[in-house]
Design a protein around this motif. Sequence first.
Motif, short mmCIF file in Angstrom:
data_model
loop_
_atom_site.label_atom_id
_atom_site.label_comp_id
_atom_site.label_asym_id
_atom_site.label_seq_id
_atom_site.Cartn_x
_atom_site.Cartn_y
_atom_site.Cartn_z
N LEU A 1 2.60 -2.52 -6.84
CA LEU A 1 1.47 -3.15 -5.85
C LEU A 1 2.15 -3.91 -5.07
O LEU A 1 1.19 -4.20 -3.78
CB LEU A 1 0.21 -3.09 -6.89
CG LEU A 1 0.32 -1.95 -7.31
CD1 LEU A 1 -1.77 -1.76 -8.21
CD2 LEU A 1 -0.29 -0.46 -6.81
N GLU A 2 2.31 -5.19 -4.85
CA GLU A 2 2.21 -6.51 -4.42
C GLU A 2 3.97 -5.24 -2.84
O GLU A 2 3.23 -6.44 -2.74
CB GLU A 2 2.78 -7.57 -4.95
CG GLU A 2 1.36 -8.41 -5.49
CD GLU A 2 1.89 -9.70 -6.29
OE1 GLU A 2 2.96 -9.52 -6.52
OE2 GLU A 2 0.82 -9.55 -6.96
N ALA A 3 4.35 -5.37 -3.76
CA ALA A 3 5.58 -4.84 -2.98
C ALA A 3 4.85 -3.93 -1.86
O ALA A 3 5.82 -3.53 -0.63
CB ALA A 3 7.05 -4.96 -3.02
N VAL A 4 4.36 -2.44 -2.56
CA VAL A 4 3.31 -1.35 -1.97
C VAL A 4 2.23 -2.60 -0.63
O VAL A 4 2.93 -1.90 0.52
CB VAL A 4 3.03 -0.70 -2.62
CG1 VAL A 4 2.04 0.24 -1.30
CG2 VAL A 4 4.20 0.22 -3.37
N LEU B 1 5.53 5.57 1.60
CA LEU B 1 6.98 4.30 0.62
C LEU B 1 7.15 4.98 -1.24
O LEU B 1 5.95 5.74 -1.50
CB LEU B 1 5.61 3.44 0.14
CG LEU B 1 6.18 2.49 1.29
CD1 LEU B 1 4.50 0.84 0.79
CD2 LEU B 1 7.00 1.83 2.07
N LYS B 2 8.32 5.69 -1.46
CA LYS B 2 8.55 5.76 -2.37
C LYS B 2 9.61 4.62 -3.27
O LYS B 2 10.63 4.65 -2.95
CB LYS B 2 9.26 7.28 -2.22
CG LYS B 2 8.71 8.18 -1.65
CD LYS B 2 9.43 9.71 -1.29
CE LYS B 2 10.50 10.30 -2.11
NZ LYS B 2 10.52 11.66 -1.90
N LEU B 3 9.40 3.79 -4.21
CA LEU B 3 9.34 3.00 -4.66
C LEU B 3 9.74 3.15 -6.22
O LEU B 3 9.26 4.04 -7.03
CB LEU B 3 9.44 1.90 -4.26
CG LEU B 3 8.88 1.51 -3.62
CD1 LEU B 3 7.30 0.20 -2.86
CD2 LEU B 3 10.06 1.44 -2.12
N ARG C 1 10.78 -1.67 -19.20
CA ARG C 1 10.31 -0.31 -17.94
C ARG C 1 10.53 -0.55 -16.94
O ARG C 1 11.99 -0.41 -16.54
CB ARG C 1 8.91 -1.16 -17.47
CG ARG C 1 8.24 -1.85 -18.78
CD ARG C 1 7.61 -1.19 -19.91
NE ARG C 1 6.98 -0.78 -19.62
CZ ARG C 1 6.13 0.33 -21.20
NH1 ARG C 1 6.68 0.39 -22.20
NH2 ARG C 1 5.81 1.48 -20.77
N PHE C 2 10.14 1.23 -16.69
CA PHE C 2 11.46 1.87 -15.36
C PHE C 2 9.37 2.69 -14.84
O PHE C 2 9.13 3.09 -15.30
CB PHE C 2 12.48 2.79 -15.93
CG PHE C 2 12.29 4.45 -14.84
CD1 PHE C 2 12.61 2.90 -13.79
CD2 PHE C 2 12.03 4.92 -15.07
CE1 PHE C 2 13.30 4.20 -12.98
CE2 PHE C 2 12.82 6.03 -14.22
CZ PHE C 2 12.90 5.97 -12.59
N ALA C 3 9.93 2.16 -13.42
CA ALA C 3 8.07 2.08 -12.81
C ALA C 3 8.22 3.01 -11.33
O ALA C 3 9.58 2.76 -10.92
CB ALA C 3 7.59 0.90 -12.69
N ILE C 4 7.78 3.65 -11.09
CA ILE C 4 7.47 4.73 -10.15
C ILE C 4 6.44 4.48 -9.29
O ILE C 4 5.08 4.31 -9.54
CB ILE C 4 7.84 6.29 -10.26
CG1 ILE C 4 9.40 6.27 -10.99
CG2 ILE C 4 8.05 7.07 -8.49
CD1 ILE C 4 9.75 7.79 -11.69
N PHE C 5 6.39 4.37 -7.81
CA PHE C 5 5.54 4.34 -6.82
C PHE C 5 5.41 5.22 -5.92
O PHE C 5 7.01 5.28 -5.20
CB PHE C 5 5.37 2.38 -6.13
CG PHE C 5 4.84 2.00 -7.35
CD1 PHE C 5 3.93 0.79 -8.14
CD2 PHE C 5 6.23 1.01 -8.27
CE1 PHE C 5 4.28 0.66 -9.34
CE2 PHE C 5 5.85 0.41 -9.12
CZ PHE C 5 4.34 -0.46 -9.83
N ILE C 6 4.58 6.06 -5.42
CA ILE C 6 4.39 6.60 -4.24
C ILE C 6 3.11 6.80 -3.38
O ILE C 6 2.37 6.41 -4.02
CB ILE C 6 5.29 7.95 -4.24
CG1 ILE C 6 4.42 8.58 -5.24
CG2 ILE C 6 6.48 8.56 -5.24
CD1 ILE C 6 3.76 10.56 -5.09
#
Length: 799
Positions: free
Chosen positions: A560-563, A574-576, A595-600
């Motif tokens: 979330l900080e990167a977003v 964004l699609k991270l 872990r493996f996380a996805i953010f859109i």
Amino acid sequence: MKISYNWLKEFIDTDKTPEEISKILTGTGLEVESLEKVQPIPGGLEGLVVGYVKECHQHPNADRLRVTKVDVGTGDELQIVCGAHNVANGQKVVVATVGTTVYPTAGEPFKINKSKIRGEVSEGMICAEDEIGLGTDHAGIMELDHNAVVGTLAKDYFKLKDDYQYEIGLTPNRADAASHLGTARDIAAFLKISIRKPDVSAFKVDNTNLTINVIVENEQACPRYSGVTISGVEVKESPQWLKERLSVIGIRSINNIVDATNYVLHDLGQPLHAFDADAIKGNTVIVKNCPEGTLFKTLDGVERKLSAEDLMICNAEAPMCIAGVFGGMDSGVKETTKNIFLESAYFNAVSVRKTAKRHGLKTDASFRFERGTDPDITVFALKRAALLIQEVAGGSVSSEISDHYASPVAPFAVDITYKNVDRLIGKVIPHAEIKGIIKALEIKIVNETDEGLSLKVPPYRVDVTREVDIVEEILRIYGYNNIEIPTQIRASLNNSVRPEKDSVQSLLSDLLTANGFNEIMSNSLTKSAYSSNLDKAVKILNPLSNDLDVMRQTMLYSGLEAVAYNQNRKNADLKLYEFGKVYEVLEGKYIETQRFAIFITGAGLSEQWNQKVKPVSFYNLKAIVDGIVAKLNISDITIEDATCKKLAYGLQYKRNTKQLVKFGAVSNEALKKVNMDKEVFYADFNFDMILKSVLKNKIVYEDVSKFPAVKRDLSMLIDKSVTFGQLKQIAQKAERKLLQEVNVFDVYEGDKLPAGKKSYALSFVLQDNEKTLTDKAIDSVMQKIIYNLEKEAGAEIRK
């Protein structure tokens, strides 16, 4: 760390170019990250020459201008129009020729062009000192000495020398190289030349009129403390050479006293501090710890609350300086200072590091003290600084050197064997060369046998305490590039765990990158405010800051900080994705999970001529998650609700009761922690569980059926409470072999239907892999499905 090329050459006699020195430094472990040419003044007086004014007469069209003829040593005289009142025949002047760019002290650089001024041609400019960056005087042109040679380059006349600045990526273990002396040691050892240290033989005590008593109460935190007084100094601007020398390495000039201490710091690596001797109450310096909560105002004007663990330099009544870190507001050198007390000490590295971190301070002094300085150089540095201060500020040495060194730091005793040196380096180096390198590094050989050497390592080499450290020193000076690659490589083959973690990670990275995702890499250290359960958090004992005081327990907030960072810079769509670890303490044990996380977030489809902007939704994320699960061929998944504090709504997929992935919309509570208000969708995969699931699933390949599939549709009226999932399950139970797919293609709810009812239209795909289906067989299957739908779901088939 910044190093000056010209400054280095004061320690070593070499004709190596700056580029060659750069390669040597990098080869010996002091990696040069950049090499930049530095000029003592902007432009370096390029294009400026010494000229001689042969003629000077009034401009025919301007009262305040004069037309001159100037000889600049080229054989042709230049006509230059000049507005200075003091220009006259017979002067030696500085001339900027046509094409030269001049850099004034104030204002922007400008180029000299051939021009006409009030009708008269002007082929250059006769310069004032502020017009070329040599000062601030604009009263008239510069008049040079009559002995100046016409045609001489101005930079040669003013003895300006270009310098080169090295930016060195100093590793934490190389505290010994945090100075020009330390850097020169490595170059001298590599080139097999001697090093030239500053001469302090001229130091002498002029009188003992100003003696400051020194008491060291905490000898563990301050093993050595040296000091001397200098009286009758004049605090003023530093001479030009000193300002230029410091400027090359990015140090701003303050005054001659402070500049002298900064010079010695970067010269020898020994931090110094100058106190106003008249502000030392009781003429006593006490090195001690103050009570918890003591208030102390530092040089930056901030009042700080001291810890009882902070080592302080105090006078008879109050603290004056945070030892090895930062000076105090009231005891520093001021314009009115006449007498100074000069401190040169060796402080405990751990003590300084904790104090600096506690107060959030990072200074040139703390940088060196917390890594380990040389306990044997304090008095030498004191003499060096005293002589320099006398040179730039005058004054007399007014006391003997006070040197408190109760328990001298002993050299490190290390034994090495030639056998281990050869084994670890992978090459047999002649014993004479090994000994030569060791001596060049100022390591003393105290005993020698056929098998090896007994050594004494000087205390300033805090990183050289073991045999393997000595081997590393030999190797880096001998040269890594001098170790040949063997013609034979021996290796053993081991069975690796399948599937390989890297292969699975690469598969997922390729899949997501191909679908427009970008990979991010975040810090595993984060702030405790993000922790949902601090009792289970892995806490950092000596945190770099309050924002990096625990190991992350989730991938959510770093993502979330990167977003937020991107959104604040107008990058909202964004699609991270990120691979990483999370950490917890469970039953007293430290647990880390992959872990493996996805953010859109933002727009799923950008605006086009034929479509409007469409924001991403939960279903975009679900499609990505389902695609990953399908790509990895993971089956036997159960689906459950995943609404929680972190997710406003969502789903979780489990396999054998263990969570595989949790995904959904990030809750407002979580978004507020990173000051965000835009919707973000997040998926959190247990990567360890992915590897186990992939391992247990075998891929079965089947031939594509050569018999055609048949599609049949049914329209029905059902209760609103009945879901598609229930209908699909009923149909599949009715026919397990031939029924391949069940899909919904129309749903209707409206006034024309009975209350509590909805209309569903389903399609059924039937196929037999062994033969072509007949109408009779198809009708039989459909009748069975209709019967079960009517019986179990209360469906009313519409014909």
